[in-house]
Design an enzyme around this catalytic site. Structure first.
Site, short mmCIF file in Angstrom:
data_model
loop_
_atom_site.label_atom_id
_atom_site.label_comp_id
_atom_site.label_asym_id
_atom_site.label_seq_id
_atom_site.Cartn_x
_atom_site.Cartn_y
_atom_site.Cartn_z
N MET A 27 23.32 -7.41 68.50
CA MET A 27 23.81 -8.42 69.44
C MET A 27 23.33 -9.80 69.01
SD MET A 27 24.14 -6.65 73.12
CE MET A 27 22.48 -6.82 73.71
N HIS A 31 16.00 -10.69 64.30
CA HIS A 31 14.56 -10.82 64.05
C HIS A 31 14.16 -9.82 62.97
CE1 HIS A 31 14.29 -7.22 66.45
NE2 HIS A 31 14.80 -7.84 67.51
N GLY A 33 12.98 -6.99 63.02
CA GLY A 33 13.45 -5.62 63.26
C GLY A 33 14.84 -5.42 62.67
N HIS A 34 15.75 -6.37 62.97
CA HIS A 34 17.11 -6.27 62.43
C HIS A 34 17.08 -6.38 60.90
CE1 HIS A 34 17.98 -8.12 66.51
NE2 HIS A 34 18.69 -7.01 66.54
N GLY A 144 17.36 1.13 65.49
CA GLY A 144 15.90 1.11 65.64
C GLY A 144 15.44 2.13 66.67
N ASP A 147 14.95 1.43 70.78
CA ASP A 147 15.92 1.76 71.83
C ASP A 147 16.19 3.26 71.75
OD1 ASP A 147 16.47 -0.90 72.92
OD2 ASP A 147 17.16 -1.32 70.89
N GLN A 150 19.12 4.88 73.82
CA GLN A 150 20.38 4.46 73.21
C GLN A 150 20.66 5.26 71.95
OE1 GLN A 150 21.73 0.25 72.63
NE2 GLN A 150 20.93 0.48 70.57
N SER A 182 11.74 -7.73 69.85
CA SER A 182 12.93 -7.65 70.70
C SER A 182 13.48 -9.06 70.85
CB SER A 182 12.55 -7.11 72.08
OG SER A 182 13.54 -7.44 73.03
N ARG A 184 14.60 -10.17 73.38
CA ARG A 184 14.23 -10.63 74.73
C ARG A 184 12.80 -11.15 74.80
NH1 ARG A 184 18.05 -6.29 76.48
NH2 ARG A 184 19.62 -7.34 77.75
O1 PAF Z 1 21.02 -2.31 70.39
C1 PAF Z 1 21.86 -3.22 70.45
O2 PAF Z 1 21.68 -4.33 69.96
C2 PAF Z 1 23.18 -2.96 71.19
O3 PAF Z 1 22.98 -2.12 72.28
C3 PAF Z 1 24.29 -2.44 70.28
C4 PAF Z 1 23.96 -1.09 69.69
C5 PAF Z 1 24.55 -3.43 69.17
C6 PAF Z 1 25.58 -2.28 71.09
O4 PAF Z 1 26.00 -3.47 71.67
#
Ligand code: PAF
Length: 273
Positions: A27, A31, A33-34, A144, A147, A150, A182, A184
């Site tokens: 999204m 950071h 992590g990504h 990751g 989450d 998820q 995160s 956030r």
């Molecule tokens: O983890 C996230 O950033 C979101 O939930 C994802 C998987 C990109 C879906 O919008």
């Protein structure tokens, strides 16, 4: 680095690629992590594609959709430096139409823990991830472990719908002091941020006790709660990898999940055991 805003164009591009595609859905507000997910996707595949889309259907009314950090220009630069081949950054209208079919999260595992506090959140996550999988033609998709719910629900969707994509679990990246990264975290004041350190401390304390042979979840829960004293704890949960509640830890197949509220920010973290 190619940038796509149109879903059809992005789908055409990925379909024409030869070799394996590593896909990192995000999204934005990228950071470390990504960046670690992107590095892994790049190392393990012939091509690396990233999506940046703040998905409105996974936010509940009153949540932080409007103030969610958006850093498109910085994100593009990060992707370019990381050697990403293409970014998919659709508008809402490019991804969603009128009166569409939706993916609904499983009755139980999609509506407990975060799904109980955020009913419908995982319906939105699974729906957008299904769309992104179809368009990215991913061989491997990188998520990751932070989450956890998820990730487990996406894995379930992939197996239930026989989707031809491999889900790769990647370790949570933490700040030096233990705070899980995160997007956030930027909502936290300095005081709130130092309070938030209790979350990882409580998980590490439970991990250390498990290392010493304590497998009963009751005393582990008590130690964690004492370390989280003064924090608004939404839940501490001991589960198996199907998110079923457990009373005893089994090494290799258990999870401890925590969600707290600090000020107006909701934070989650977990330990995979
Ligand atoms: O983890 C996230 O950033 C979101 O939930 C994802 C998987 C990109 C879906 O919008």
């Amino acid at each position: 680095l190619q940038i796509f805003h149109c879903a059809k164009e992005f789908g055409k591009y990925t379909k024409a690629l030869r070799g394996t595609i590593g896909f990192v859905p995000t999204m934005g507000a990228l950071h470390e992590g990504h960046i670690s997910l992107i590095a892994r996707a790049k190392a393990e595949n012939d091509h690396c594609v990233v999506s940046i889309f703040v998905n409105p259907t996974q936010f509940l009314a009153g949540e932080d959709l409007a103030k969610y950090p958006r850093k498109d220009e910085a994100d593009k630069k990060i992707c370019e430096l990381a050697g990403v081949d293409a970014i998919f950054m659709p508008t809402i209208d490019a991804l969603y139409g009128h009166d569409e079919p939706k993916i609904i999260a499983p009755n139980v595992s999609g509506y407990i823990l975060d799904g109980e506090r955020r009913p419908g959140h995982f319906d939105g996550v699974l729906t957008v991830v299904m769309k992104l999988f179809m368009l990215s033609n991913a061989t491997n998709a990188y998520f990751g472990q932070k989450d956890a719910q998820q990730l487990l629900l996406i894995r379930k969707m992939v197996s239930s719908y026989f989707l031809p994509v491999n889900i790769v679990l990647c370790p949570t990246v933490r700040e030096k002091d233990g705070l899980a990264m995160s997007s956030r975290n930027i909502y936290l004041s300095q005081e709130e941020r130092s309070k938030a350190l209790c979350i990882s401390k409580s998980l590490f304390a439970a991990g250390a006790l498990i290392g010493k042979g304590e497998l009963d979840c009751k005393p582990l829960d008590a130690v964690m709660r004492s370390l989280l004293d003064g924090i608004d704890v939404e839940y501490i949960a001991f589960c198996d990898r199907d998110l079923r509640k457990i009373d005893h830890i089994e090494i290799g197949s258990s999870l401890i999940l925590v969600a707290v509220r600090i000020g107006s920010t909701r934070l989650i973290d977990n330990l995979w055991i």
